[in-house]
Motif scaffolding. Structure first.
Motif, PDB file in Angstrom:
ATOM      1  N   CYS A 120       0.844  -1.196   0.000  1.00 31.23           N
ATOM      2  CA  CYS A 120       0.000   0.000   0.000  1.00 31.23           C
ATOM      3  C   CYS A 120       0.879   1.247   0.000  1.00 31.23           C
ATOM      4  O   CYS A 120       1.821   1.367   0.796  1.00 31.23           O
ATOM      5  N   GLU A 121       0.584   2.188  -0.890  1.00 29.05           N
ATOM      6  CA  GLU A 121       1.372   3.406  -1.004  1.00 29.05           C
ATOM      7  C   GLU A 121       1.063   4.418   0.097  1.00 29.05           C
ATOM      8  O   GLU A 121       1.738   5.444   0.203  1.00 29.05           O
ATOM      9  N   ILE A 122       0.056   4.134   0.919  1.00 31.25           N
ATOM     10  CA  ILE A 122      -0.288   5.040   2.015  1.00 31.25           C
ATOM     11  C   ILE A 122       0.306   4.560   3.338  1.00 31.25           C
ATOM     12  O   ILE A 122       1.067   5.269   3.981  1.00 31.25           O
ATOM     13  N   CYS A 123      -0.050   3.337   3.747  1.00 35.01           N
ATOM     14  CA  CYS A 123       0.408   2.835   5.049  1.00 35.01           C
ATOM     15  C   CYS A 123       1.674   1.990   4.959  1.00 35.01           C
ATOM     16  O   CYS A 123       2.322   1.724   5.972  1.00 35.01           O
ATOM     17  N   GLY A 124       2.030   1.531   3.752  1.00 34.60           N
ATOM     18  CA  GLY A 124       3.245   0.745   3.580  1.00 34.60           C
ATOM     19  C   GLY A 124       3.110  -0.730   3.902  1.00 34.60           C
ATOM     20  O   GLY A 124       4.085  -1.474   3.842  1.00 34.60           O
ATOM     21  N   LYS A 125       1.891  -1.176   4.237  1.00 29.91           N
ATOM     22  CA  LYS A 125       1.683  -2.592   4.543  1.00 29.91           C
ATOM     23  C   LYS A 125       1.254  -3.341   3.284  1.00 29.91           C
ATOM     24  O   LYS A 125       0.748  -2.751   2.336  1.00 29.91           O
ATOM     25  N   TYR A 126       1.462  -4.670   3.310  1.00 36.61           N
ATOM     26  CA  TYR A 126       1.091  -5.486   2.159  1.00 36.61           C
ATOM     27  C   TYR A 126      -0.372  -5.917   2.260  1.00 36.61           C
ATOM     28  O   TYR A 126      -0.901  -6.121   3.351  1.00 36.61           O
ATOM     29  N   PHE A 127      -1.010  -6.025   1.085  1.00 36.64           N
ATOM     30  CA  PHE A 127      -2.393  -6.470   1.031  1.00 36.64           C
ATOM     31  C   PHE A 127      -2.591  -7.278  -0.239  1.00 36.64           C
ATOM     32  O   PHE A 127      -1.771  -7.240  -1.157  1.00 36.64           O
ATOM     33  N   LEU A 128      -3.677  -8.026  -0.292  1.00 40.44           N
ATOM     34  CA  LEU A 128      -4.007  -8.814  -1.480  1.00 40.44           C
ATOM     35  C   LEU A 128      -4.988  -8.037  -2.342  1.00 40.44           C
ATOM     36  O   LEU A 128      -6.027  -7.588  -1.863  1.00 40.44           O
ATOM     37  N   MET A 129      -4.650  -7.855  -3.614  1.00 38.04           N
ATOM     38  CA  MET A 129      -5.563  -7.183  -4.540  1.00 38.04           C
ATOM     39  C   MET A 129      -6.850  -7.986  -4.634  1.00 38.04           C
ATOM     40  O   MET A 129      -6.830  -9.208  -4.701  1.00 38.04           O
ATOM     41  N   GLN A 130      -7.979  -7.287  -4.663  1.00 37.45           N
ATOM     42  CA  GLN A 130      -9.278  -7.950  -4.695  1.00 37.45           C
ATOM     43  C   GLN A 130      -9.813  -8.159  -6.100  1.00 37.45           C
ATOM     44  O   GLN A 130     -10.829  -8.811  -6.286  1.00 37.45           O
ATOM     45  N   SER A 131      -9.137  -7.581  -7.107  1.00 31.66           N
ATOM     46  CA  SER A 131      -9.581  -7.747  -8.488  1.00 31.66           C
ATOM     47  C   SER A 131      -8.370  -7.667  -9.394  1.00 31.66           C
ATOM     48  O   SER A 131      -7.231  -7.527  -8.924  1.00 31.66           O
ATOM     49  N   ALA A 132      -8.605  -7.759 -10.699  1.00 30.56           N
ATOM     50  CA  ALA A 132      -7.503  -7.712 -11.658  1.00 30.56           C
ATOM     51  C   ALA A 132      -6.945  -6.297 -11.816  1.00 30.56           C
ATOM     52  O   ALA A 132      -5.883  -6.116 -12.408  1.00 30.56           O
TER      53      ALA A 132
END
Length: 203
Positions: free
Chosen positions: A83-95
């Motif tokens: 994430c470019e805001i908080c810097g944590k990793y996340f899984l994209m929910q769509s393509a």
């Protein structure tokens, strides 16, 4: 075994922004996912009358379950991203190539409240777009000047509201009519022109 998986996943998360599928295969490709499965009929929910076909998978270990779930996510476009805001990793929910997570909390408050990274990014984008748009920028400055005059009691509340309403009409017209925006908008948004027109309308 699970600890090793976490170590490998941390390496993968750092590198996945480039080529997630290839990197995942390079790191996990030689691992054997011990599983078995069969197709069964299940109800979509408790109120369903008819059933649907589903695949039931059985795993010999939690590690196999994690890797299978991870590759299934990659297959359907759910890539890990930072994430470019908080810097944590996340899984994209769509393509779509998402830049911001939807469940993390932005490091800065917005109007004294905590908001998600995605909402915070939307606020920043709107602010940046408004600052770069001369039509919106002029409208915002004029409304700010009107509020200042009302605060100093040099105009009435009714006069101020009528002037802001007229300024908004000019802004919307300028956004829809490029010729008006280039030739007349700035003149109509001047203090003198706005106040004169409102004064005529209120008489």
């Amino acid at each position: 075994m699970v600890i090793a998986a976490h170590k490998e996943r941390n390496i993968l998360f750092i590198m996945l922004d480039v080529k997630p599928q290839l990197l995942a295969l390079e790191i996990f490709g030689d691992h054997h996912f011990m599983q078995s499965g069969r197709y069964i009929s299940v109800k979509k929910n408790a109120k369903s009358v008819t059933g649907t076909v589903a695949k039931r998978l059985n795993f010999d270990s939690y590690y196999s379950f994690i890797l299978t779930d991870f590759f299934e996510g990659l297959h359907y476009g759910h890539y890990p991203r930072k994430c470019e805001i908080c810097g944590k990793y996340f899984l994209m929910q769509s393509a779509r190539r998402q830049k911001y997570c939807s469940y993390g909390i932005a490091p800065k408050l917005y109007r004294g409240k905590k908001i998600t990274c995605r909402k915070y990014a939307a606020v920043l984008n709107r602010k940046e777009k408004a600052e770069n748009d001369p039509i919106v920028s002029l409208y915002n400055r004029r409304c700010g000047a009107i509020r200042t005059e009302f605060g100093r009691c040099t105009i009435s509340k009714a006069f101020g509201e009528a002037t802001k309403h007229l300024a908004k009409e000019h802004k919307l017209r300028a956004l829809a009519d490029d010729q008006y925006a280039k030739t007349q908008y700035k003149k109509d948004m001047s203090r003198e022109a706005l106040y004169a027109e409102v004064d005529r309308n209120l008489k």
